[in-house]
Write a protein that holds these residues in place. Structure first.
Motif, short mmCIF file in Angstrom:
data_model
loop_
_atom_site.label_atom_id
_atom_site.label_comp_id
_atom_site.label_asym_id
_atom_site.label_seq_id
_atom_site.Cartn_x
_atom_site.Cartn_y
_atom_site.Cartn_z
N ASN B 6 7.30 10.85 3.60
CA ASN B 6 8.22 9.72 3.74
C ASN B 6 7.65 8.49 4.40
N LEU B 7 6.45 8.12 3.98
CA LEU B 7 5.81 6.97 4.61
C LEU B 7 6.49 5.68 4.20
N THR B 8 6.82 4.90 5.22
CA THR B 8 7.33 3.56 4.98
C THR B 8 6.51 2.60 5.82
N LYS B 9 6.06 1.52 5.20
CA LYS B 9 5.32 0.53 5.96
C LYS B 9 5.92 -0.83 5.68
N VAL B 10 6.38 -1.47 6.74
CA VAL B 10 6.95 -2.80 6.60
C VAL B 10 6.10 -3.76 7.40
N THR B 19 7.86 -5.07 2.37
CA THR B 19 7.69 -3.61 2.37
C THR B 19 6.51 -3.24 1.49
N ALA B 20 5.52 -2.59 2.09
CA ALA B 20 4.33 -2.19 1.33
C ALA B 20 4.49 -0.79 0.79
N HIS B 39 -1.80 -1.66 -9.32
CA HIS B 39 -2.20 -3.06 -9.34
C HIS B 39 -2.38 -3.55 -7.92
N SER B 40 -3.02 -4.71 -7.76
CA SER B 40 -3.12 -5.24 -6.39
C SER B 40 -1.72 -5.58 -5.93
N GLY B 41 -1.44 -5.25 -4.68
CA GLY B 41 -0.11 -5.50 -4.14
C GLY B 41 0.85 -4.35 -4.35
N ALA B 42 0.38 -3.28 -5.02
CA ALA B 42 1.26 -2.14 -5.26
C ALA B 42 1.42 -1.28 -4.01
N GLY B 43 0.51 -1.45 -3.06
CA GLY B 43 0.59 -0.68 -1.82
C GLY B 43 -0.49 0.37 -1.69
N LYS B 44 -1.44 0.39 -2.64
CA LYS B 44 -2.43 1.46 -2.61
C LYS B 44 -3.38 1.34 -1.42
N ILE B 214 0.81 4.29 -8.36
CA ILE B 214 1.66 3.67 -7.35
C ILE B 214 2.11 2.31 -7.87
N HIS B 215 3.39 2.04 -7.64
CA HIS B 215 3.95 0.77 -8.10
C HIS B 215 5.10 0.40 -7.18
N GLY B 216 5.08 -0.83 -6.69
CA GLY B 216 6.16 -1.29 -5.81
C GLY B 216 6.34 -0.43 -4.57
N GLY B 217 5.25 0.11 -4.05
CA GLY B 217 5.32 0.86 -2.80
C GLY B 217 5.76 2.30 -2.95
N GLY B 218 5.87 2.78 -4.20
CA GLY B 218 6.25 4.17 -4.42
C GLY B 218 5.40 4.78 -5.52
#
Lengths: 222, 338
Positions: B6-10, B19-20, B39-44, B214-218
């Protein structure tokens, strides 16, 4: 006034003054580094902290450093006469000027250290953190070695600045070439002494700058 | 081996919040090469940096080898981090230290004694093929050599896990392949768990066992590379694979081309030894069905060969259906398109 006549110059006095200047620079240089380097490291570390209290302390420290840097050295020097007396037992001569020189130059050097450390690639610091390095290890094994060229350039600039500070200290009875130039050249109109004293200082600055540049080049690996 | 719960990074505060990662969970097994593509910015990048807590998640737990890193104190974390090696896109080597000293760096941090450092560094120099360059500074090395130093340095403290943060993105294709091969070798040799993030499907396809998209932080899709690569479900995954393999336009035209009688376009996937067999021609023989090959690929996933054909069958409808059933029975994957 006529031409210049260098025959009346007391070369022994000139030599003594040169040695006095070198002594002032060496001693105040060492203390400036001893005080300024840790101060610069602390400024760097605290300046990027996320902790609210540390940031506040940083702001205060940074403010003090800025004040010390913005007071003209000549005024700082006069203001510090009592302090010099209590630390060194005298406010004149080579020893009497050391506290003023150090307090004048250390904040300046600390800022140069801070700037040099900021130039270190963030990625390298992160890599070290990822390897389990403590803050102390990062400072000693990453920041200082990586910033070495920048730090050496900072030392050079600081020492050159100290040369001009020692010259100013002649005004309040400090020794050295600056004192000689002021006493003979300014007060007694013996401009030959002043010319030689200034020329020696110019040569000194040139030599220091050249030595510093060589060191910086030697340690630059990029 | 690695459990992300359940990782959340804001990042940021108030109106500037971003929200990453949002409640992302992931489980990585011991000894596997696990790829995360996005993609870049997806949170990877945030994701991989959360594994050794270079980035501390706002919420959630990070477990590595049975230890909850997120619960550790600063000093304990420093000790645990020695078991997690990391390599970077921009190498992040000490520019003021030689190759030898860069590799020795983590050992010196851990207070290893001199003789042991020398033994270990020599062994690693040999492993990554840089024996001759031990006394050079990073600025004198090529990108591929720098990454080899990075790998040797990451392995110096005998880690259980190696994190690769876009490790080949700054390298040319040949160098990328040689670095990927090296990563695969050390994975087998030391049974090292490798987690890598990338935006290149090629990297995933070359060395990974499993992949997460990974896409949109998930995580939108994950599984065995062959399964995800050959039968992508999510739109983002499809996009990555499409950019890697085919040009959609001309193919669409070929499928829709005017023809008389009953036709059926299908995508046939061959995997493993099937790739090299003549199953297709054996199956159609005697059925009265003809086919046209519209598109074909042959490649490998890690070291497993696969082929994909887009074929248009022509002939009596029932005969075509029988053919398709038979192809499936022969162990091929058949997907009706058009």
């Amino acid at each position: 006034m006529g031409g210049l006549d260098f025959s009346g110059i007391n070369w022994d006095e000139m030599l003594d003054a040169t040695i006095a200047t070198l002594k002032m620079i060496a001693i105040s240089g060492i203390f400036t580094i001893i005080l300024g380097l840790p101060l610069g490291i602390v400024l760097y570390l605290w300046g990027k902290s996320n902790n609210v209290i540390i940031r506040a302390v940083y702001s205060v420290l940074s403010f003090i450093v800025n004040i010390l840097r913005s007071v003209p050295f000549i005024i700082l020097m006069v203001a510090l006469i009592p302090l010099s007396k209590s630390i060194m037992g005298t406010s004149i001569g080579v020893l009497g000027t050391i506290p003023a020189l150090v307090i004048g130059a250390a904040p300046f050097f600390a800022r140069l250290v801070e700037t040099a450390l900021r130039e270190v690639d963030r990625g390298i610091i992160e890599a070290a953190q990822g390897m389990g390095a403590s803050t102390g290890q990062i400072v000693m094994r990453v920041l200082l070695p990586e910033a070495r060229p920048g730090l050496l350039a900072g030392v050079t600039i600081t020492i050159v600045t100290l040369v001009s500070y020692t010259a100013m200290s002649g005004m309040i009875g400090g020794g050295g070439l600056g004192d000689l130039a002021i006493r003979y050249g300014y007060y007694r109109y013996e401009k030959e002494v002043m010319i030689i004293a200034v020329a020696l200082m110019v040569i000194l600055v040139q030599l220091l700058q050249m030595a510093g540049d060589r060191l910086v080049r030697h340690f630059t690996r990029k | 081996m690695i459990e992300l719960k359940n990782l959340t990074k804001v990042y940021g505060k108030g109106s500037k919040q971003a929200t990453a990662l949002s409640a992302l969970s992931l489980s990585i097994k011991k000894g596997e090469i696990f790829g995360v593509i996005g993609h870049s910015g997806a949170g990877k990048s945030t994701l991989i940096r959360c594994i050794n807590l270079l980035e501390r998640p706002t919420q959630g737990e990070v477990w590595v080898d049975g230890v909850e890193l997120t619960a550790l104190r600063k000093h304990q974390l420093q000790v645990q981090r020695r078991k997690i090696g990391m390599i970077f896109q921009h190498f992040n080597l000490l520019s003021s230290a030689t190759v030898y000293n860069n590799i020795a760096f983590p050992l010196r941090l851990a207070g290893t004694e001199g003789a042991e450092i020398e033994r270990k560094v020599k062994e690693l120099l040999f492993l990554v093929g840089l024996e001759e360059h031990w006394n050079k500074y990073p600025a004198e090395l090529s990108g591929g050599q720098k990454q080899r130093v990075g790998i040797a340095r990451a392995l110096a403290s005998d880690p259980d896990v190696l994190l690769c943060d876009e490790a080949t993105s700054a390298l040319d294709p040949q160098t990328t392949d040689s670095i990927l091969r090296l990563l695969m070798d050390i994975n087998t040799k030391f049974n090292l768990t490798i987690v890598l993030i990338t935006h290149e499907m090629h990297v995933i396809q070359s060395i990974c066992d499993r992949v997460a998209v990974i896409h949109g932080g998930g995580i939108v899709e994950q599984g065995e590379v062959a399964q995800v690569f050959l039968k992508p479900k999510h739109e983002v995954t499809k996009e990555f694979i499409r950019s890697e393999t085919q040009s959609e336009g001309p193919l669409r035209e070929a499928i829709d081309a005017v023809h008389t009688g009953y036709t059926q376009a299908v995508k046939i996937t061959f995997l493993g030894h099937k790739t090299y067999e003549s199953t297709l021609s054996q199956v159609v023989q005697g059925t009265g069905v003809h086919f046209a090959i519209l598109h074909g690929t042959i490649s490998t996933i890690k070291d497993v060969p696969y082929g994909q054909l887009i074929v248009r069958f022509e002939g009596p409808a029932d005969a075509v259906q029988v053919t398709l059933t038979e192809l499936t029975a022969q162990g091929l994957d058949v997907e009706v398109i058009s």
